[in-house]
Each structure stands twice: as C-alpha cells, then as structure tokens.
Write a protein that holds these residues in place. Structure first.
Motif, mmCIF file in Angstrom:
data_model
loop_
_atom_site.group_PDB
_atom_site.id
_atom_site.type_symbol
_atom_site.label_atom_id
_atom_site.label_comp_id
_atom_site.label_asym_id
_atom_site.label_seq_id
_atom_site.Cartn_x
_atom_site.Cartn_y
_atom_site.Cartn_z
ATOM 1 N N UNK A 87 0.862 -1.317 0.116
ATOM 2 C CA UNK A 87 -0.217 0.146 -0.129
ATOM 3 C C UNK A 87 0.747 1.506 -0.273
ATOM 4 N N UNK A 88 2.106 1.486 0.982
ATOM 5 C CA UNK A 88 2.739 1.976 1.325
ATOM 6 C C UNK A 88 3.789 2.443 -0.320
ATOM 7 N N UNK A 89 3.812 1.234 -1.123
ATOM 8 C CA UNK A 89 3.954 1.804 -2.746
ATOM 9 C C UNK A 89 3.356 2.176 -3.342
ATOM 10 N N UNK A 90 1.907 1.564 -3.427
ATOM 11 C CA UNK A 90 1.291 2.723 -4.424
ATOM 12 C C UNK A 90 0.481 3.399 -3.968
ATOM 13 N N UNK A 91 1.552 4.453 -2.957
ATOM 14 C CA UNK A 91 0.837 5.509 -2.923
ATOM 15 C C UNK A 91 1.356 6.602 -4.221
ATOM 16 N N UNK A 92 2.046 6.628 -4.754
ATOM 17 C CA UNK A 92 2.473 6.820 -6.491
ATOM 18 C C UNK A 92 1.433 6.708 -6.992
ATOM 19 N N UNK A 93 0.612 6.358 -7.122
ATOM 20 C CA UNK A 93 -0.687 6.395 -8.156
ATOM 21 C C UNK A 93 -1.706 6.875 -7.401
ATOM 22 N N UNK A 94 -2.093 7.416 -5.774
ATOM 23 C CA UNK A 94 -3.286 7.889 -5.141
ATOM 24 C C UNK A 94 -2.872 7.889 -3.921
ATOM 25 N N UNK A 95 -3.001 9.304 -3.817
ATOM 26 C CA UNK A 95 -2.723 9.856 -1.576
ATOM 27 C C UNK A 95 -3.223 8.853 -0.926
ATOM 28 N N UNK A 96 -4.602 8.244 -1.776
ATOM 29 C CA UNK A 96 -5.897 7.615 -0.305
ATOM 30 C C UNK A 96 -5.077 6.032 -0.642
#
Length: 498
Positions: A87-96
């Motif tokens: 999830x922390x890695x996917x913050x690059x795609x959206x903040x939420x």
C-alpha cells in the motif's frame, strides 16, 4: 467522477515467499497453522490449488493429494505487514490507499486517472507494477469500492465498470460478491438464489426480515446508495501537491524543476487560504519501488516560494534518483494562520525580522533544529520549571522573567552532587569539589531561598548561592534542606554563569 480500484492477491503469502526463494516457483507450497490440535492449511499457491488442496484442509489430507508439499509456518500478522508495504508503494498512484481485509488493497483513484491518460491505462499501470514485483493480482475499477471488490474477485481482471453498466454487471454476480457473512450466504443458497438478480429487486422489508440489515447495506454500498468509509494506510495531509512524470527524472535539474513547480502550487493555495507552513516534506518515488524524502522547518509561518526552495535546495543532494523518479509529492503537515498584512510588514518595516528568520531557517535546516534554542519564562519559581522552549523567534510568553536575582546562562538537568566545606548554618562554602576538581571560593552571594511548589510535588526547600572561584568562574550552587544535629544536608551544582 468517483473511481475506486480494488486489488486482490489470491496467493499473497506464497507469492512473497517465491520472490525470496525462486526455486519454489513450480512447486506446491502451503502455509500451515495449528488449529484444535491439527495442522491446517491457511495459505497456498496456484500449484497446490491445482492439486486439489483447499484452505482449512488438514495437512495430512493435503500430503495425500500431493506428497511433495513444501510446508511453512503461518504467522498471523505477516499478510497485514505485506499489504501495508504494498500500500505504501502504491501511494505513487494516488494519495488514498488502504488495506482491504486480509488479501486485498483499495485505491481511491478519483482525480488521478488523467495523469495516466485515462482509467484503462491507470489500472493497467497499477497491475503491471505489482505483477512485475512477482505477485499474482486481480484488479478492477468501478464507482464504488463494493462493486470494484466484486469485479476483482468474480469478474475479469482489469475490468472497468462505468456507471451506465453498474446494475447490469451487478445482477449477474453470485451473492458472495456482496461480502456477506457465511450464514447469510448459506440461507440465500438454501432458498435457491444463485445470482444477485434473483433478490436485488425484492422489497426491502422482505429482505430485512429474512436476512437482516447486512444484506441491504452491502447491496446499497455496491450500488452507491450508501457511503462506505475506508481508512487509508497513510493519513492524507490537507496541504499536499503531487506531480508525476511520463519519463523518469534522473538529474538534479529535473528534481529542482519539479520542486519549484510544487512549491508554486502549494504557495498559491496557502496564500488563498491565509496560511503559512511551519514544516514541509518533499518525497520522491523511484521506478525501482524505493522512495526517499527530505524535510524542512521554519521558525515562523512562511509561504515565500524562493526562501522555501532555498531551504530544500540545500538538502537535494541527499536524494538519489537511481533509475529514475516517476512521482514527486510535496506536503505541509504543519501550517499556521498567516495574514497578508503580516507578510507586507516583513517586506517593509519588518525586513530585518524576515532576514533573521531566513538565517535561522538556513542554520537549523543545515545543522539540525537543536543548534538554535530560545527559551521563554513559564511562570514557575522552581528553576527546572521556570522556562520552556519557544517554537519560534516571535513566540511570546504570558509572564516576564523573574526579577529576584540573576540566573545562570546554563542549568544542569538534573543538578549534580558536590562535596563542600562550609561554616554552618547559613554561610556559603569555603571550598567545594566538583568532578574531582577543587574550587576555592573567593566571592559569594546568598542565600536565596526557593521553596518547592507544594501544589505540584513534595520535597525540601533549596538555599542558592552565587559563588566565584579562584579563576574567576562563577557557579550557582544550592543546599537542599537544613543542617541538623544528626545529619548534614546535600549540596548540588545547578548552573554556570557566563
């Protein structure tokens, strides 16, 4: 438009294990845990599933189906830790971004898909990244998290469901797609309901009476009639700006351009809302999955883009682009009101104050906040509680410094024991020993009685003396308590004068 992405990892634990141990790729792998005296299957990979092994199956029965199983111990919090890392890695795609139960993630992609030229490219980019990392993942996008969850697990991976086809798609799904409890699913199956269409248009009173409120709630969440709260893995700061790059950024100049653009956007918003930042964080997300950040702080609220850029620019060298940076995030976790009139005073009459603040910001950001300290009175008699650290250069105190007598420039925390030779009862010492050094007292002033604040704590009073040794050094020492017939009080070193 509201867009929610649901991601499902059917073999999360085994995929992670195979990433670490590639030789297990084509082998049957299971995770087991003790349950009521038996070892049962808690997770497995696709090879074990193809052999007929299922969840909650006893390990002995699984070995009968596949004698060459690779068995590993199941840990309760391992899946949650893996999902949090993803999830922390996917913050690059959206903040939420957040964790969805034990084997999934969700992403609030609203307002983000245009950065990837549409919803299809956005979803494909997310799935491609996770699969490149070695995970088998199914994903879908819809207007609600409930419908996206159902499409990811019971539909075709990569499916995007628009609002116009929402009901049509929902009708053909089985009841299990509504995230219902096993007891409710068993009751629906017993009554012959094989798809959501069989009961979706029945009166709500009938459904509530037979299946309770949960069925209506899940159905309403899937259709968007009821709001569904999802907790993000990382709280979103109200003041945050993002910038993505089609081509990975590898140079310092590119990083500076991105930082300057984000600062301009953030400063514009702060100006409109009459706010100034006290701290800011600049994050980079690299194509290899790693992320880095640098932080700055200011002594007073600021939205001056040039000064903030200069503070960040001194730390940019700590950022390593690696193979390239694909996303930049600038956020201000701490902001304070900053009126426009106050900013104008800095430019004209308060120019000197602005320069001092800028100098303090540069020094503290280069060498650390602890190198610059300012203290203000706290309204207490007891020396240890008579002052508090000030947040900024313009922080004021509701009281003034005490006028009873001079105070040392440096206080010891806590006071340190000393050995003294003193006449009694109220004379200052003639000689004292501090850290194995003997000091001859040439001048002294005191005593100054400071009583302990009884409403806070109990204890002895102190009698303070200002003393000067043979070398001209001045100290602040005190006697704790009185001399008695049976014991002598203790003496302490508490501070040093300039």
């Amino acid at each position: 438009m509201k867009w929610m992405v649901s991601l499902w990892f059917p073999y999360l634990l085994t995929d992670h294990l195979i990433i670490q141990k590639p030789f297990l790729k084509d082998q049957a792998v299971v995770f087991v845990a003790a349950q009521r005296g038996r070892m049962v299957i808690r997770a497995m990979n696709a090879t074990a599933s193809a052999a007929g092994i299922t969840l909650t199956m006893v390990l002995a029965d699984a070995r009968a189906l596949h004698p060459f199983l690779h068995v590993f111990d199941f840990k309760d919090h391992q899946a949650g830790a893996l999902l949090k890392e993803l999830a922390l890695d996917l913050i690059r795609y959206a903040p939420d971004v957040g964790i969805d139960e034990e084997e999934g993630l969700w992403i609030d992609a609203s307002g983000c898909t245009h950065l990837w030229d549409g919803e299809k490219n956005y979803l494909n980019a997310v799935l491609k990244r996770l699969r490149k990392m070695g995970y088998q993942v199914h994903g879908a996008m819809a207007n609600t998290i409930g419908l996206a969850w159902a499409a990811a697990r019971f539909g075709q991976s990569g499916r995007i469901i628009s609002s116009s086809e929402q009901l049509t798609f929902l009708e053909q799904l089985p009841p299990a797609a509504l995230r219902l409890e096993p007891a409710v699913l068993a009751r629906l199956h017993k009554l012959g309901f094989q798809s959501i269409k069989d009961f979706m248009y029945m009166p709500q009173a009938v459904l509530r009476r037979r299946f309770g409120d949960t069925l209506l709630q899940r159905l309403g969440q899937a259709k968007g009639e009821f709001a569904e709260k999802m907790d993000p893995i990382s709280p979103i700061h109200p003041y945050q700006e993002r910038l993505t790059s089609v081509d990975p950024i590898r140079t310092r100049k590119g990083i500076e351009i991105a930082l300057d653009q984000l600062l301009q956007q953030l400063s514009t918003r702060l100006y409109k809302e009459q706010q100034g930042l006290r701290s800011a964080r600049f994050q980079i997300f690299r194509v290899d999955g790693k992320k880095q950040n640098i932080q700055i702080g200011t002594h007073r609220p600021s939205r001056n883009r040039k000064e903030l850029f200069h503070l960040f620019n001194e730390k940019i060298a700590a950022l390593a682009p690696g193979l390239g940076i694909e996303c930049f995030v600038l956020e201000a976790p701490q902001v304070e009101p900053l009126a426009t009139q106050q900013e104008e005073l800095w430019v004209h009459e308060g120019a000197q104050i602005a320069q001092i603040n800028h100098l303090l910001d540069r020094i503290s950001n280069r060498f650390g906040k602890k190198v610059i300290q300012r203290f203000i009175p706290a309204g207490h008699h007891w020396p240890e509680r008579s002052y508090v650290p000030a947040e900024g250069i313009d922080t004021s105190s509701p009281c003034d410094w005490p006028e009873k007598g001079p105070r040392p420039i440096y206080l010891l925390q806590p006071p340190e024991r000393i050995q003294v030779s003193a006449p009694i009862p109220d004379y200052p010492p003639m000689v004292f020993t501090y850290k194995d050094q003997i000091h001859q007292v040439k001048k002294a002033d005191g005593p100054e009685r400071i009583e302990r604040e009884w409403w806070i704590e109990d204890g002895l009073q102190r009698d303070y003396y200002q003393v000067e040794n043979q070398h001209g050094a001045r100290y602040w020492i005190f006697r704790s308590g009185h001399y008695t017939e049976h014991e002598n009080p203790q003496w302490f070193m508490h501070g040093f004068f300039a």
